[in-house]
Write a protein that holds these residues in place. Structure first.
Motif, PDB file in Angstrom:
ATOM      1  N   PRO A  10       0.775  -1.532  -0.251  1.00 22.06           N
ATOM      2  CA  PRO A  10       0.446  -0.466  -0.343  1.00 22.06           C
ATOM      3  C   PRO A  10       0.612   1.609   0.020  1.00 22.06           C
ATOM      4  O   PRO A  10       2.087   1.459   0.558  1.00 22.06           O
ATOM      5  N   PHE A  11      -0.050   2.360  -0.519  1.00 23.61           N
ATOM      6  CA  PHE A  11       1.056   3.497  -1.246  1.00 23.61           C
ATOM      7  C   PHE A  11       0.232   4.341  -0.158  1.00 23.61           C
ATOM      8  O   PHE A  11      -1.158   4.366  -0.097  1.00 23.61           O
ATOM      9  N   ALA A  78       4.011   1.743   5.608  1.00 22.12           N
ATOM     10  CA  ALA A  78       5.163   1.468   6.615  1.00 22.12           C
ATOM     11  C   ALA A  78       6.019   3.410   6.943  1.00 22.12           C
ATOM     12  O   ALA A  78       6.371   3.484   7.538  1.00 22.12           O
ATOM     13  N   GLU A  79       6.490   3.348   5.475  1.00 24.78           N
ATOM     14  CA  GLU A  79       7.775   4.904   5.615  1.00 24.78           C
ATOM     15  C   GLU A  79       6.483   5.375   5.475  1.00 24.78           C
ATOM     16  O   GLU A  79       7.209   6.875   6.761  1.00 24.78           O
ATOM     17  N   VAL A  81       3.695   5.885   8.450  1.00 19.30           N
ATOM     18  CA  VAL A  81       3.746   5.463   9.115  1.00 19.30           C
ATOM     19  C   VAL A  81       4.945   5.589  10.626  1.00 19.30           C
ATOM     20  O   VAL A  81       5.047   6.878  11.288  1.00 19.30           O
ATOM     21  N   ARG A  82       5.801   5.514   9.945  1.00 14.26           N
ATOM     22  CA  ARG A  82       7.267   5.868  10.175  1.00 14.26           C
ATOM     23  C   ARG A  82       7.748   7.219  10.612  1.00 14.26           C
ATOM     24  O   ARG A  82       8.412   8.078  11.351  1.00 14.26           O
ATOM     25  N   GLN A  83       7.344   8.315   9.383  1.00 10.40           N
ATOM     26  CA  GLN A  83       7.612   9.228   9.073  1.00 10.40           C
ATOM     27  C   GLN A  83       6.790  10.166   9.925  1.00 10.40           C
ATOM     28  O   GLN A  83       6.792  11.104  10.306  1.00 10.40           O
ATOM     29  N   HIS A  84       5.692   9.723   9.950  1.00 14.64           N
ATOM     30  CA  HIS A  84       4.554  10.146  11.322  1.00 14.64           C
ATOM     31  C   HIS A  84       4.103   9.836  12.448  1.00 14.64           C
ATOM     32  O   HIS A  84       2.794  10.414  13.487  1.00 14.64           O
ATOM     33  N   ARG A  85       4.927   9.486  12.963  1.00 17.99           N
ATOM     34  CA  ARG A  85       4.799   8.696  14.133  1.00 17.99           C
ATOM     35  C   ARG A  85       4.937   9.564  15.349  1.00 17.99           C
ATOM     36  O   ARG A  85       6.332  10.106  14.951  1.00 17.99           O
TER      37      ARG A  85
END
Length: 92
Positions: A10-11, A78-79, A81-85
């Motif tokens: 997913p993107f 997934a990228e 989520v990591r950037q906006h966690r």
């Protein structure tokens, strides 16, 4: 026979914040043909809207084709989520 495995990734689609958006308008008033006068391209809508007002005052033309353009970036979810966690809670 070669076997292949395809995975769904997913993107998210986001506006590219490193590139300015573009705004412009073209006068499409006219009976036999469009006027065709153009505002030029700007990084915000205000100068384009002012050009439209000025052009209408000078010509009486009131119909415009407005264009907005920007750039998009696709990131794997997934990228994103990591950037906006949110940062971990600090220890007190």
């Amino acid at each position: 026979m070669t076997r292949r495995l395809f995975r769904y990734v997913p993107f998210t689609i986001e506006q590219d914040r490193t590139a300015e958006p573009e705004y412009e308008a073209r006068c499409v008033s006219g009976d036999a043909a469009d006027c065709g006068a153009c505002s030029g391209t700007y990084s915000g809508p205000a100068p384009v809207e002012e050009w439209q007002r000025t052009h209408t005052q000078a010509t009486g033309h009131r119909r415009y084709r407005r264009n907005f353009g920007d750039y998009a970036v696709l990131r794997p979810a997934a990228e994103h989520v990591r950037q906006h966690r949110p940062a971990a809670n600090p220890v007190r």
